[in-house]
Scaffold this motif. Structure first.
Motif, PDB file in Angstrom:
ATOM      1  N   GLU A 109       0.816  -1.222   0.000  1.00 10.73           N
ATOM      2  CA  GLU A 109       0.000   0.000   0.000  1.00 10.73           C
ATOM      3  C   GLU A 109       0.848   1.269   0.000  1.00 10.73           C
ATOM      4  O   GLU A 109       0.531   2.227  -0.713  1.00 10.73           O
ATOM      5  CB  GLU A 109      -0.938  -0.004   1.198  1.00 10.73           C
ATOM      6  N   LEU A 138       0.761   4.099  -2.926  1.00 10.42           N
ATOM      7  CA  LEU A 138       0.428   5.500  -2.658  1.00 10.42           C
ATOM      8  C   LEU A 138       1.517   6.436  -3.187  1.00 10.42           C
ATOM      9  O   LEU A 138       1.206   7.500  -3.737  1.00 10.42           O
ATOM     10  CB  LEU A 138       0.203   5.728  -1.171  1.00 10.42           C
ATOM     11  N   LEU A 160       1.156   6.419  -6.960  1.00  7.31           N
ATOM     12  CA  LEU A 160      -0.067   7.152  -7.282  1.00  7.31           C
ATOM     13  C   LEU A 160       0.164   8.659  -7.193  1.00  7.31           C
ATOM     14  O   LEU A 160      -0.178   9.401  -8.114  1.00  7.31           O
ATOM     15  CB  LEU A 160      -1.193   6.733  -6.334  1.00  7.31           C
ATOM     16  N   PHE A 176      -9.031  10.277  -0.897  1.00 10.30           N
ATOM     17  CA  PHE A 176      -9.106   8.935  -1.460  1.00 10.30           C
ATOM     18  C   PHE A 176      -9.608   7.957  -0.414  1.00 10.30           C
ATOM     19  O   PHE A 176      -9.496   8.190   0.783  1.00 10.30           O
ATOM     20  CB  PHE A 176      -7.754   8.477  -2.024  1.00 10.30           C
ATOM     21  N   ASP A 177     -10.176   6.880  -0.902  1.00  2.00           N
ATOM     22  CA  ASP A 177     -10.664   5.791  -0.068  1.00  2.00           C
ATOM     23  C   ASP A 177     -10.233   4.507  -0.770  1.00  2.00           C
ATOM     24  O   ASP A 177     -10.910   4.030  -1.683  1.00  2.00           O
ATOM     25  CB  ASP A 177     -12.180   5.868   0.067  1.00  2.00           C
ATOM     26  N   LEU A 178      -9.075   3.978  -0.386  1.00  4.36           N
ATOM     27  CA  LEU A 178      -8.540   2.803  -1.066  1.00  4.36           C
ATOM     28  C   LEU A 178      -9.412   1.577  -0.862  1.00  4.36           C
ATOM     29  O   LEU A 178      -9.504   0.729  -1.746  1.00  4.36           O
ATOM     30  CB  LEU A 178      -7.110   2.533  -0.606  1.00  4.36           C
ATOM     31  N   GLU A 179     -10.060   1.493   0.288  1.00  8.38           N
ATOM     32  CA  GLU A 179     -10.917   0.342   0.566  1.00  8.38           C
ATOM     33  C   GLU A 179     -12.052   0.243  -0.454  1.00  8.38           C
ATOM     34  O   GLU A 179     -12.415  -0.849  -0.900  1.00  8.38           O
ATOM     35  CB  GLU A 179     -11.489   0.449   1.976  1.00  8.38           C
ATOM     36  N   HIS A 213     -11.949   1.908  -3.424  1.00  7.62           N
ATOM     37  CA  HIS A 213     -11.357   2.213  -4.729  1.00  7.62           C
ATOM     38  C   HIS A 213     -11.838   3.558  -5.279  1.00  7.62           C
ATOM     39  O   HIS A 213     -12.224   3.658  -6.440  1.00  7.62           O
ATOM     40  CB  HIS A 213     -11.654   1.100  -5.737  1.00  7.62           C
ATOM     41  N   ILE A 237     -10.781   7.637  -5.743  1.00  7.62           N
ATOM     42  CA  ILE A 237      -9.753   8.674  -5.706  1.00  7.62           C
ATOM     43  C   ILE A 237     -10.368   9.920  -6.329  1.00  7.62           C
ATOM     44  O   ILE A 237     -10.765   9.904  -7.490  1.00  7.62           O
ATOM     45  CB  ILE A 237      -8.496   8.262  -6.501  1.00  7.62           C
ATOM     46  N   VAL A 260      -3.317   0.677 -12.107  1.00  4.49           N
ATOM     47  CA  VAL A 260      -4.100  -0.330 -11.375  1.00  4.49           C
ATOM     48  C   VAL A 260      -4.203  -1.637 -12.181  1.00  4.49           C
ATOM     49  O   VAL A 260      -4.089  -2.718 -11.615  1.00  4.49           O
ATOM     50  CB  VAL A 260      -5.507   0.213 -11.044  1.00  4.49           C
TER      51      VAL A 260
END
Length: 53
Positions: free
Chosen positions: A3, A7, A10, A24-27, A29, A31, A51
């Motif tokens: 992760e 990041l 990204l 962002f909320d990676l959980e 998906h 951004i 991705v």
């Protein structure tokens, strides 16, 4: 890719395309990008390639 590495890549990808990450909320998906429309479009395409590998 872990992760933290993701990041960093990204952030670099987004900045190279002239955008900023608003949040962002990676959980989930998600951004949210900020910048001119053309830059946001280029960022989104670059992130999709990142991705998809």
């Amino acid at each position: 890719m872990d992760e933290a590495t993701f990041l960093n890549v990204l952030k670099m990808t987004v900045e190279n395309h002239g955008c900023n990450i608003e949040d962002f909320d990676l959980e989930n998906h998600i951004i949210n990008l900020d910048g001119p429309d053309e830059a946001v479009h280029a960022c989104a395409l670059a992130i999709a390639k990142l991705v998809d590998g």
